[in-house]
Motif scaffolding. Sequence first.
Motif, PDB file in Angstrom:
ATOM      1  N   ILE A  18       0.869  -1.112   0.001  1.00  0.00           N
ATOM      2  CA  ILE A  18       0.088   0.016   0.092  1.00  0.00           C
ATOM      3  C   ILE A  18       0.920   1.181   0.002  1.00  0.00           C
ATOM      4  O   ILE A  18       0.851   2.278  -0.910  1.00  0.00           O
ATOM      5  N   ALA A  19       1.779   1.509   1.026  1.00  0.00           N
ATOM      6  CA  ALA A  19       2.866   2.479   0.968  1.00  0.00           C
ATOM      7  C   ALA A  19       3.932   2.149   0.285  1.00  0.00           C
ATOM      8  O   ALA A  19       4.267   0.787   0.023  1.00  0.00           O
ATOM      9  N   ALA A  20       4.354   3.046  -0.420  1.00  0.00           N
ATOM     10  CA  ALA A  20       5.270   2.594  -1.342  1.00  0.00           C
ATOM     11  C   ALA A  20       6.432   3.865  -1.694  1.00  0.00           C
ATOM     12  O   ALA A  20       6.022   5.067  -1.612  1.00  0.00           O
ATOM     13  N   PRO A  21       7.750   3.691  -1.927  1.00  0.00           N
ATOM     14  CA  PRO A  21       8.907   4.658  -2.275  1.00  0.00           C
ATOM     15  C   PRO A  21       8.700   5.171  -3.739  1.00  0.00           C
ATOM     16  O   PRO A  21       7.880   4.353  -4.633  1.00  0.00           O
ATOM     17  N   SER A  22       8.873   6.317  -4.074  1.00  0.00           N
ATOM     18  CA  SER A  22       8.984   6.749  -5.266  1.00  0.00           C
ATOM     19  C   SER A  22      10.161   7.774  -5.495  1.00  0.00           C
ATOM     20  O   SER A  22      10.287   8.759  -5.196  1.00  0.00           O
ATOM     21  N   ILE A  23      11.165   7.155  -6.033  1.00  0.00           N
ATOM     22  CA  ILE A  23      12.457   7.886  -6.405  1.00  0.00           C
ATOM     23  C   ILE A  23      12.522   8.908  -7.555  1.00  0.00           C
ATOM     24  O   ILE A  23      11.806   8.543  -8.607  1.00  0.00           O
ATOM     25  N   ILE A  43      19.442  11.678  -4.672  1.00  0.00           N
ATOM     26  CA  ILE A  43      18.390  10.908  -5.274  1.00  0.00           C
ATOM     27  C   ILE A  43      17.225  11.362  -4.310  1.00  0.00           C
ATOM     28  O   ILE A  43      17.294  11.366  -3.092  1.00  0.00           O
ATOM     29  N   PHE A  44      16.220  11.682  -4.828  1.00  0.00           N
ATOM     30  CA  PHE A  44      14.757  12.239  -4.019  1.00  0.00           C
ATOM     31  C   PHE A  44      13.759  10.940  -3.932  1.00  0.00           C
ATOM     32  O   PHE A  44      13.420   9.946  -4.610  1.00  0.00           O
ATOM     33  N   ASN A  45      13.225  10.807  -2.724  1.00  0.00           N
ATOM     34  CA  ASN A  45      12.039   9.966  -2.601  1.00  0.00           C
ATOM     35  C   ASN A  45      10.811  10.528  -2.071  1.00  0.00           C
ATOM     36  O   ASN A  45      10.608  11.190  -1.169  1.00  0.00           O
ATOM     37  N   GLY A  46       9.791  10.627  -2.904  1.00  0.00           N
ATOM     38  CA  GLY A  46       8.645  11.416  -2.865  1.00  0.00           C
ATOM     39  C   GLY A  46       7.556  10.436  -2.360  1.00  0.00           C
ATOM     40  O   GLY A  46       6.167  10.944  -2.277  1.00  0.00           O
ATOM     41  N   GLY A  47       7.900   9.174  -2.069  1.00  0.00           N
ATOM     42  CA  GLY A  47       6.901   8.402  -1.743  1.00  0.00           C
ATOM     43  C   GLY A  47       6.872   8.446  -0.098  1.00  0.00           C
ATOM     44  O   GLY A  47       6.968   9.079   0.515  1.00  0.00           O
ATOM     45  N   ASP A  48       5.857   7.399   0.237  1.00  0.00           N
ATOM     46  CA  ASP A  48       5.395   7.615   1.706  1.00  0.00           C
ATOM     47  C   ASP A  48       5.927   6.464   2.595  1.00  0.00           C
ATOM     48  O   ASP A  48       5.573   5.905   3.382  1.00  0.00           O
ATOM     49  N   PRO A  95      15.022   7.991   3.173  1.00  0.00           N
ATOM     50  CA  PRO A  95      13.575   8.276   4.021  1.00  0.00           C
ATOM     51  C   PRO A  95      12.468   8.721   3.102  1.00  0.00           C
ATOM     52  O   PRO A  95      12.502   9.529   2.159  1.00  0.00           O
ATOM     53  N   ALA A  96      11.176   8.606   3.543  1.00  0.00           N
ATOM     54  CA  ALA A  96      10.120   9.073   2.758  1.00  0.00           C
ATOM     55  C   ALA A  96      10.228  10.474   2.497  1.00  0.00           C
ATOM     56  O   ALA A  96      10.464  11.191   3.902  1.00  0.00           O
ATOM     57  N   ASN A  97      10.018  11.245   1.650  1.00  0.00           N
ATOM     58  CA  ASN A  97       9.815  12.441   1.384  1.00  0.00           C
ATOM     59  C   ASN A  97      11.281  13.292   1.872  1.00  0.00           C
ATOM     60  O   ASN A  97      11.300  14.345   2.339  1.00  0.00           O
ATOM     61  N   ALA A 147       0.209  -5.407   1.569  1.00  0.00           N
ATOM     62  CA  ALA A 147      -1.139  -5.376   1.947  1.00  0.00           C
ATOM     63  C   ALA A 147      -1.781  -4.954   0.368  1.00  0.00           C
ATOM     64  O   ALA A 147      -2.970  -5.065   0.201  1.00  0.00           O
ATOM     65  N   GLY A 148      -1.148  -4.826  -0.613  1.00  0.00           N
ATOM     66  CA  GLY A 148      -1.741  -4.385  -1.998  1.00  0.00           C
ATOM     67  C   GLY A 148      -0.693  -4.407  -2.868  1.00  0.00           C
ATOM     68  O   GLY A 148       0.022  -5.259  -2.809  1.00  0.00           O
ATOM     69  N   VAL A 149      -0.831  -3.579  -3.831  1.00  0.00           N
ATOM     70  CA  VAL A 149       0.241  -3.848  -5.169  1.00  0.00           C
ATOM     71  C   VAL A 149       0.688  -2.166  -5.516  1.00  0.00           C
ATOM     72  O   VAL A 149      -0.035  -1.335  -5.558  1.00  0.00           O
ATOM     73  N   THR A 150       1.892  -2.030  -5.738  1.00  0.00           N
ATOM     74  CA  THR A 150       2.634  -1.149  -6.167  1.00  0.00           C
ATOM     75  C   THR A 150       3.505  -1.347  -7.135  1.00  0.00           C
ATOM     76  O   THR A 150       3.812  -2.524  -7.494  1.00  0.00           O
ATOM     77  N   VAL A 151       4.337  -0.124  -7.426  1.00  0.00           N
ATOM     78  CA  VAL A 151       5.294  -0.499  -8.576  1.00  0.00           C
ATOM     79  C   VAL A 151       6.651   0.220  -8.153  1.00  0.00           C
ATOM     80  O   VAL A 151       6.504   1.473  -7.676  1.00  0.00           O
ATOM     81  N   LEU A 152       7.836  -0.497  -8.150  1.00  0.00           N
ATOM     82  CA  LEU A 152       8.877   0.228  -7.816  1.00  0.00           C
ATOM     83  C   LEU A 152       9.778   0.612  -9.024  1.00  0.00           C
ATOM     84  O   LEU A 152       9.950  -0.215  -9.615  1.00  0.00           O
ATOM     85  N   ALA A 153       9.909   1.886  -9.115  1.00  0.00           N
ATOM     86  CA  ALA A 153      10.406   2.257 -10.489  1.00  0.00           C
ATOM     87  C   ALA A 153      11.818   2.682 -10.337  1.00  0.00           C
ATOM     88  O   ALA A 153      12.236   3.316  -9.408  1.00  0.00           O
ATOM     89  N   GLY A 154      12.638   2.189 -11.316  1.00  0.00           N
ATOM     90  CA  GLY A 154      13.866   2.415 -11.222  1.00  0.00           C
ATOM     91  C   GLY A 154      14.684   3.270 -12.406  1.00  0.00           C
ATOM     92  O   GLY A 154      13.776   3.356 -13.595  1.00  0.00           O
ATOM     93  N   TYR A 155      15.752   3.885 -12.478  1.00  0.00           N
ATOM     94  CA  TYR A 155      16.070   4.695 -13.575  1.00  0.00           C
ATOM     95  C   TYR A 155      17.328   4.473 -13.980  1.00  0.00           C
ATOM     96  O   TYR A 155      18.409   4.145 -12.981  1.00  0.00           O
ATOM     97  N   GLY A 156      17.857   4.602 -15.151  1.00  0.00           N
ATOM     98  CA  GLY A 156      19.036   4.497 -15.722  1.00  0.00           C
ATOM     99  C   GLY A 156      19.532   5.742 -16.391  1.00  0.00           C
ATOM    100  O   GLY A 156      18.915   6.392 -17.271  1.00  0.00           O
TER     101      GLY A 156
END
Length: 246
Positions: A18-23, A43-48, A95-97, A147-156
Motif C-alpha cells: 500500500i505504502a510505497a517509495p517513489s524515487i 536521489i529524492f524519495n517522494g513516496g510515503d 527516507p520518505a519525502n 497489503a496491496g500492489v505497487t510499482v517500484l520504478a528504477g532509473y538508468g
Amino acid sequence: MKRLLALVGFYFFTQATIAAPSINVGGVYDYLDGDKSTFLKRIFNGGDSTAFVKVNILEILFDADGTAREVPLKTQADKSARDGLMASPARLIVPANGMQGTRLLYMGERDKERYFRVRFVPVVPEKEDEFAVSSEEREDYKKSLSAGVTVLAGYGTVFFVRPKDTRFDSVIENSPGNYRIRNNGNTVVVIDEFKDCSVKNEQDCQPTTKHHILAGRTFNFEKQSGREYRFTLVEGEKSKKLDVKG
C-alpha cells in the motif's frame, strides 16, 4: 546520437504494498568536467515509505558502426589501479519525502572521453544486499509492503566523463537545403531544446528533442521552406542559442 538517447532507461519492479517509495534522480544526463574527479548525485524519495536503492554501473562502449554496448567494469585486484566509475555509497537508504546523495568517483586515465550507464534500482532489501539494517527491520519493511500492489520504478542515467584536456570545436555548415554541425573536438556537444516549428504558426511544432554529438560525429537536419529551427548549442559551460530558417 539516437542510440545514445535510447540508453536512458526507465523500468519497473512490481511488489505487493500500500505504502510505497517513489524515487527521482533528477537529470538523466550528467557530465564530469575534465578538471573534476567526483560528482554528487542526489536521489529524492517522494513516496510515503523508505526507499532502499542499489546503484549499479556499466560502461558504454561504441562499435565502429556506432552501435552501443553496455559492459561490466573491469575489477582490479589492486583497488588503487581501479579504472572506471564507482559510486560511494552504492547502497542508499532514502527516507520518505527525503533525499540522499551518492558520489560518483572516476579513477583512471583521462586521455579520451568515456561513457557509463548508472542505474538506480529500488529493491526490497535482502541480507545479501548489504544494506545497514537488521533482520528485524528487513522483515518489518517486507510486512509493510504486503497489503496491496505497487510499482517500484528504477532509473538508468548516462554519465559522460570528459577527457582531462577537454577541447571543443564545433564546425557549422549551413547550406541551402541542409544544416550540419560536426564535432571536431574531443568531448560531447549537446543540442538542447531542438524545436522545429512553422514560421506562420508557432503552434505547429514537432516535439522538442535533445541530441548528443559525440567527438568525431555529426548532427544534421534537412531544412524545409516555411519552417524555423531553434536550439541551444551547449559546449560544456558555454551555450549559444541558434535560430535557423528553412
